[in-house]
Write an enzyme that holds these catalytic residues in place. Structure first.
Site, PDB file in Angstrom:
ATOM      1  N   GLU A   1       0.815  -1.203   0.000  1.00 61.50           N
ATOM      2  CA  GLU A   1       0.000   0.000   0.000  1.00 61.50           C
ATOM      3  C   GLU A   1       0.860   1.269   0.000  1.00 61.50           C
ATOM      4  O   GLU A   1       0.552   2.236  -0.676  1.00 61.50           O
ATOM      5  CB  GLU A   1      -0.892  -0.035   1.234  1.00 61.50           C
ATOM      6  N   ASP A   2       1.911   1.251   0.791  1.00 65.66           N
ATOM      7  CA  ASP A   2       2.633   2.502   1.050  1.00 65.66           C
ATOM      8  C   ASP A   2       4.015   2.615   0.409  1.00 65.66           C
ATOM      9  O   ASP A   2       4.637   3.663   0.488  1.00 65.66           O
ATOM     10  CB  ASP A   2       2.827   2.686   2.567  1.00 65.66           C
TER      11      ASP A   2
END
Ligand code: MN
Length: 752
Positions: free
Chosen positions: A104-105
């Site tokens: 996600e990051d």
């Protein structure tokens, strides 16, 4: 747990200030304690791979910091630690927890993870990766993500366990976030994650999540209770010791191996009690519970727990109403124990929880521990059944995410009840489930033909709410079919989905007739029955789809008479430009009158599904009974049988609050209303009016009188309608008749 939360609240974490050298050491120190916790499950081969996951995650997050200023990698390590220590998960889950935020990051992709750690890990990490949407932080995105987690849950329950660990870690470090983020995270936690932890059998995590959420949502109440708990601690410890002493002696004398201790209840649960019962802190009697843990062999578990019970009740008097036997029928989240409440010294009620070591581990670590003990046995237990039900609901689901989340909450996160079939088989249903839910739980075919039920051999309507222990027999009829308002009767996702399916199917069948009508009309105009022309009609009537058009035509909600005004250009039709409509006063007046009465008559909501009614407990009416409605203060409309023992008294004293009602075929209840019609006298007008009512609209007429005077006539009609929509349709149709001047609704008093 409560104690932990108190200290955390009183002493916020110190500001983070480590230099790069110290920081590196601290990261490694935390990683090593994770390895230590994992040690029983580690071997040479998998140690390597855990290390690999740690390094990959540390590298990926290396430039990122938490809001507190700490390096980001602290978070995945802490989440992994919760997975290992508090949930009892193993190597693979640790790897997933370490990697859970990378996709996600950071630049790490799912393909990277699959290549390095294989398909299983990649699948779990995918489940943990939030869905990115254009619009950030709206509620539907939250619901969307939650749905995604659940979809993965059905493949691998570990996704949800890791997600809960992630949430818990974020809640533990929430103090560094902005106030609005704290509130958002806390309400999500209360709404979904704490109930979910509960359903996964993670009692400690559930309790801590609730306490942490309360700390941010109700800081004053939280602080107040925490303070009082701390103040009364010494006193409580003294009491607990006094209470435990004779039990310890007796249990030792009887040769038990046991642990006994007092455990404070959580701040959140104490607060709930204060709110619910309207008492003060000092009046909450069960601020703590006593827990006794024994360690017998698995065959002797039940026997030993009851022996302990017997010893306790020799020492203290039990409250017979507060015995909970979750040994014989465990909760669906796997919880097993024996609970009792006894009268302790100084006249205080004390709750005691008796468990074995195995049960305790399941109660604390939930699902993971549950599977550990279940290994090797193929018996499908209640937890598996619960998972199976979720799987089924997800497979059939096509509603939007927010509805889904609501349904999911009522279906799967609510407390459950156990009800029995006539053969004595047990079925688990969420609290609030009705006879109709039960029917659908048995089989879709039973549900869709259900007309009522017998509970303990007594007839009840399909909307009857079931209680734990009820024995339910479903009554079916081949003539029955699902209707729209059934959706308000059921709470289970399965029933909802099946009812919607049936309604859609029926609509499709009915629409076939409409399609034929549309075709004939278009052909009558000499234009083609083609997509373009159908589309023009759909748009003209402002409908969402052509199915809706065909359906509305079939049920005569649309009569296509406007087609006459369409332009015909070759093979195409074209809708006329909208005209400015001057509303006639007569129409305005009628509308006003209808609206005015609307607010006075609770029996006419916007549509039938908004009418709040319940069935009287004193006479349990079922469809077909003679009934009347009673407008109660606060509880809406209550339906009684006319031969109810209370009927005479109600009718006599509160006549103005009585509303005539009548059962309708599928829609359960229809309401008596009246119309006053004024128009030019005309032969056949009565025939025309009754034709519309009972012929076209199939509405039941309760009474009809017509008086004519000097070329004018005045008629009153009493009809049973299901809802305002039906009434409006009726008014519209009558107004369209030649010579009709005014159609008005009655006041209820006039109907009598
Ligand atoms: Mn995270």
């Amino acid at each position: 747990m409560a104690q932990q939360a108190i200290s955390a609240f009183d002493a916020p974490a110190p500001e983070y200030n480590l230099n790069p050298e110290q920081e590196k050491k601290e990261i490694l120190r935390r990683y090593r304690s994770l390895l230590k916790a994992l040690r029983p499950k580690l071997n040479k081969g998998n140690k390597q791979i855990v290390r690999h996951a740690f390094e990959m995650s540390a590298e990926a997050h290396k430039t990122m910091r938490r809001k507190s200023g700490e390096p980001y990698i602290f978070h995945p390590i802490a989440v992994a630690m919760i997975c290992v220590e508090e949930i009892g998960l193993g190597i693979r889950s640790t790897i997933c927890a370490l990697l859970h935020d990378t996709v996600e990051d950071t630049d790490v992709t799912l393909e990277d993870i699959e290549r390095e750690f294989g398909n299983e890990v990649a699948k779990i990490v995918d489940g943990l990766t939030k869905i990115a949407t254009v619009v950030d932080t709206n509620s539907s995105q939250q619901a969307e993500n939650f749905k995604k987690i659940l979809l993965t849950l059905t493949d691998d329950p570990r996704v949800i366990l890791i997600k809960l660990a992630d949430r818990l870690q974020n809640m533990r470090t929430l103090e560094h976030m902005k106030r609005e983020k704290q509130l958002k995270a806390s309400s999500e936690t209360i709404w979904v994650y704490a109930p979910l932890a509960h359903r996964m059998g993670l009692y400690n995590i559930k309790t801590e999540l609730e306490d942490l959420a309360m700390k941010y949502m109700e800081p004053e109440a939280y602080r107040d209770i925490a303070k009082r708990l701390a103040e009364t601690k010494r006193e409580r410890t003294k009491y607990i010791n006094e209470f435990i002493k004779p039990l310890k002696e007796k249990l030792t004398a009887a040769g038990f191996q046991f642990e006994i201790y007092g455990r404070p209840k959580s701040i959140h649960s104490i607060w709930n009690k204060i709110k619910k019962k309207g008492v003060t802190f000092d009046e909450v009697y069960d601020l703590f519970a006593i827990r006794i843990i024994v360690n017998p062999t698995q065959e002797k578990e039940k026997e030993e727990c009851w022996k302990v019970y017997s010893i306790i009740t020799d020492a203290y008097n039990p409250n017979p109403e507060r015995l909970r036997d979750w040994l014989s029928s465990p909760k669906s989240n796997g919880y097993e124990a024996l609970h009792t409440t006894v009268m302790g010294p100084h006249g205080k009620w004390v709750e005691i929880q008796i468990r074995t070591k195995r049960m305790n581990e399941i109660a604390e670590k939930g699902l993971a521990a549950h599977y550990k003990y279940k290994e090797g046995s193929n018996n499908e237990d209640r937890f598996d059944k619960w998972l199976g039900q979720i799987r089924e609901a997800l497979a059939q689901d096509d509603t939007d995410s927010i509805n889904f989340l609501n349904d999911f909450k009522t279906s799967f996160l609510a407390e459950e009840i156990y009800v029995y079939t006539p053969k004595g088989e047990v079925r688990m249903l969420p609290k609030g489930a009705t006879a109709l839910d039960f029917a659908f739980a048995i089989h879709t075919a039973v549900g869709s033909k259900c007309i009522g039920a017998k509970v303990q051999h007594k007839l009840v309507p399909i909307s009857h709410k079931l209680k734990s222990g009820d024995q339910v027999e479903i009554i079916t009829s081949t003539k029955q079919k699902p209707s729209e308002d059934w959706l308000n009767i059921v709470v289970t996702t399965k029933a909802k989905v099946k009812i919607k399916d049936a309604l859609r199917e029926e609509k499709r069948t009915i629409a076939e007739d409409g399609k034929y009508v549309v075709q004939k009309k278009l052909e009558g105009l000499g234009v083609g029955f083609n997509q373009k022309n159908i589309e023009e009609l759909v748009q003209f009537y402002k409908l969402p789809s052509q199915l809706e058009l065909f359906y509305k035509v079939a049920i005569k909600k649309i009569d296509l008479k406007e087609l006459k005004e369409f332009l015909i250009i070759g093979d195409k039709i074209e809708a006329p430009k909208p005209k400015i409509v001057v509303k006639e006063t007569i129409e305005e007046n009628t509308k006003k009158a209808v609206n005015k009465k609307d607010s006075e008559l609770i029996i006419f909501g916007e549509s039938s599904d908004k009418i709040q009614y319940s069935l009287a407990k004193c006479c349990n009416p079922i469809p077909g009974d003679d009934v009347f409605g009673f407008v109660s203060s606060g509880k809406g409309l209550i339906i009684h049988r006319t031969n109810c023992p209370n009927a005479a008294q109600l009718l006599a004293n509160f006549g103005h609050r009585v509303v005539k009602t009548k059962w309708a075929k599928n829609k359960e209840i229809s309401f008596l209303t009246g119309l006053k019609i004024i128009g030019m006298d005309d032969v056949g007008v009565v025939h025309k009016i009754t034709n519309i009512i009972s012929g076209d609209l199939k509405i039941n007429i309760a009474g009809l009188t017509i008086e004519s005077k000097e070329g004018l006539f005045e008629g009153t009609i009493k009809v049973f309608v299901h809802d305002k929509e039906e009434l409006d349709e009726l008014v519209k149709r009558i107004k369209e008749l030649k010579g009709i001047q005014k159609v008005d609704r009655f006041d209820m008093e006039e109907i009598g």
